[in-house]
Write an enzyme that holds these catalytic residues in place. Structure first.
Site, PDB file in Angstrom:
ATOM      1  CG  ASN A  63     104.860  32.572  28.109  1.00 54.04           C
ATOM      2  OD1 ASN A  63     105.414  32.190  27.083  1.00 54.04           O
ATOM      3  ND2 ASN A  63     105.109  32.053  29.306  1.00 54.04           N
ATOM      4  CE  LYS A  65     102.713  29.329  29.481  1.00 55.82           C
ATOM      5  NZ  LYS A  65     102.146  28.633  30.618  1.00 55.82           N
ATOM      6  CG  HIS A 147     107.405  30.707  32.781  1.00 57.31           C
ATOM      7  ND1 HIS A 147     106.923  29.429  32.952  1.00 57.31           N
ATOM      8  CD2 HIS A 147     106.328  31.494  32.538  1.00 57.31           C
ATOM      9  CE1 HIS A 147     105.597  29.452  32.803  1.00 57.31           C
ATOM     10  NE2 HIS A 147     105.215  30.694  32.552  1.00 57.31           N
ATOM     11  CD  GLU A 149     104.934  26.576  31.548  1.00 55.62           C
ATOM     12  OE1 GLU A 149     105.385  27.116  30.523  1.00 55.62           O
ATOM     13  OE2 GLU A 149     103.732  26.662  31.901  1.00 55.62           O
ATOM     14  CD  GLU A 217     103.536  33.723  35.112  1.00 55.11           C
ATOM     15  OE1 GLU A 217     102.630  33.995  34.333  1.00 55.11           O
ATOM     16  OE2 GLU A 217     104.507  33.009  34.797  1.00 55.11           O
ATOM     17  N   GLY A 223      98.210  27.439  33.738  1.00 53.87           N
ATOM     18  CA  GLY A 223      97.713  26.443  32.791  1.00 53.87           C
ATOM     19  C   GLY A 223      96.720  25.467  33.406  1.00 53.87           C
ATOM     20  CB  SER A 263      94.213  30.278  35.069  1.00 56.08           C
ATOM     21  OG  SER A 263      94.828  29.014  34.995  1.00 56.08           O
TER      22      SER A 263
HETATM   23  P1  PGA Z   1      98.365  30.517  31.678  1.00 59.25           P
HETATM   24  O1  PGA Z   1      99.952  30.719  31.700  1.00 59.25           O
HETATM   25  O2  PGA Z   1      97.747  31.860  31.445  1.00 59.25           O
HETATM   26  O3  PGA Z   1      98.102  29.548  30.545  1.00 59.25           O
HETATM   27  O4  PGA Z   1      97.988  29.956  33.007  1.00 59.25           O
HETATM   28  C1  PGA Z   1     100.537  31.863  32.285  1.00 59.25           C
HETATM   29  C2  PGA Z   1     102.031  31.814  32.174  1.00 59.25           C
HETATM   30  O5  PGA Z   1     102.602  30.728  32.263  1.00 59.25           O
HETATM   31  O6  PGA Z   1     102.691  32.846  32.000  1.00 59.25           O
END
Ligand code: PGA
Length: 307
Positions: A63, A65, A147, A149, A217, A223, A263
């Site tokens: 992803n 983003k 997601h 976010e 997640e 993140g 992460s």
């Molecule tokens: P990250 O994000 O690996 O940077 O923690 C994962 C995601 O949001 O799918």
């Protein structure tokens, strides 16, 4: 046990299959292995049993983003094109919308392309939105929906996400359906409640589970560099599979990939991959580095447990 060591299973990809057995041997062997699949570490089954409770192929999504420029994405695609990837893995990357076409045109066919969002219905007067039909038009096969976010920063709710998922699936796009709890929800002991409610919102509206990958997640791990421990992730993945079994069907529970995100990186993917209900990963930050993303994809090899 004698039977197990005599009839070690053969693996085609990650699926268990028994070769050269007559039907009655095969059935009793399969029953035996099924009963052994959730063994504690002190009671391991025979050599080379795959640590995989589900029957779906390992799946790794990147992803990207809201990251990248034409130049950086050209470099990332070229790095991905030159990596060697294990064959038993479905690999998908999700670039920002504006680069989807560029990526689709330059990336190896070995890797599918996903969108990071899609509209709830047909296109039209919806400023700023992208329709499923448009995504299909440029060769996109997947979309990430739900997601955290988008749930927590943009404010999308279960119902809106459900509408998007139902439409995308109806039109033939695969859906990476994200679920996961906030830190305060975990601390309040509500992890399962939150995940099950988000799952139910998908389940209530989707026409079928054939083309859905569930991404667990935990929001506190996204993140932040604070990855869930393999045990924390496994616990939720197992609960999600059990939820599917009880609320959808045994078949869907077995074949639906439940991937972990939050992460994940080149250093922690192996230990996570060893957990039997972790069927792959959704990767953010580390998917922006080609070689590291390849390491994560290739962690599929750790599904095979040496007895
Ligand atoms: P990250 O994000 O690996 O940077 O923690 C994962 C995601 O949001 O799918």
């Amino acid at each position: 046990m004698a039977m197990v060591s005599t009839y070690c299973p053969q693996f085609s990809g990650l699926r268990r299959s028994c070769l050269k057995l007559d039907i009655s041997q095969s059935q009793s062997f399969v029953q035996h292995i099924n009963s052994q699949l959730r063994l504690s570490s002190s009671r391991k089954p025979c050599r080379a049993v795959v640590a995989m409770a589900g029957s779906g192929k390992f799946f790794v999504g990147g992803n990207w983003k809201c990251n990248g420029t034409k130049d950086s994405i050209t470099k990332l695609v070229s790095d991905l094109n030159s990596t060697t990837l294990e064959s038993d893995v479905d690999v998908v990357v999700a670039p920002p919308f504006v680069y989807l076409d560029q990526v689709k045109a330059s990336l190896t066919d070995r890797i599918e392309v996903s969108a990071q969002n899609s509209w709830i219905g047909k296109g039209g007067a919806f400023t700023g939105e992208i329709s499923v039909e448009q995504l299909k038009d440029i060769g996109c096969k997947w979309v990430i929906l739900g997601h955290s976010e988008r749930r927590h920063i943009i404010g999308e709710d279960d119902q809106f996400i459900g509408k998007k998922a139902a439409h995308a699936l109806k039109e033939g796009l695969g859906v990476i359906a994200c679920i996961g709890e906030l830190l305060e929800e975990r601390e309040a002991g509500k992890t399962f409640d939150v995940c099950f409610q988000q799952l139910k919102a998908f389940s209530d509206v989707v026409p079928s589970w054939d083309n859905i990958v569930i991404a667990y997640e935990p929001v506190w791990a996204i993140g932040t560099g604070k990855v869930a421990t393999p045990q924390q992730a496994q616990e939720v993945h197992e609960a999600v599979r059990d939820w599917l079994k009880k609320n959808v069907s045994e078949e869907v529970a077995s074949k639906t990939r439940i991937i972990y995100g939050g992460s994940v990186n080149g250093g922690n993917c192996a230990d996570l991959a060893k957990e039997e209900d972790i069927d792959g990963f959704l990767v953010g930050g580390a998917s922006l580095k080609g070689p590291e993303f390849a390491t994560i994809i290739n962690s599929v090899t750790f599904k095979k447990v040496a007895a």
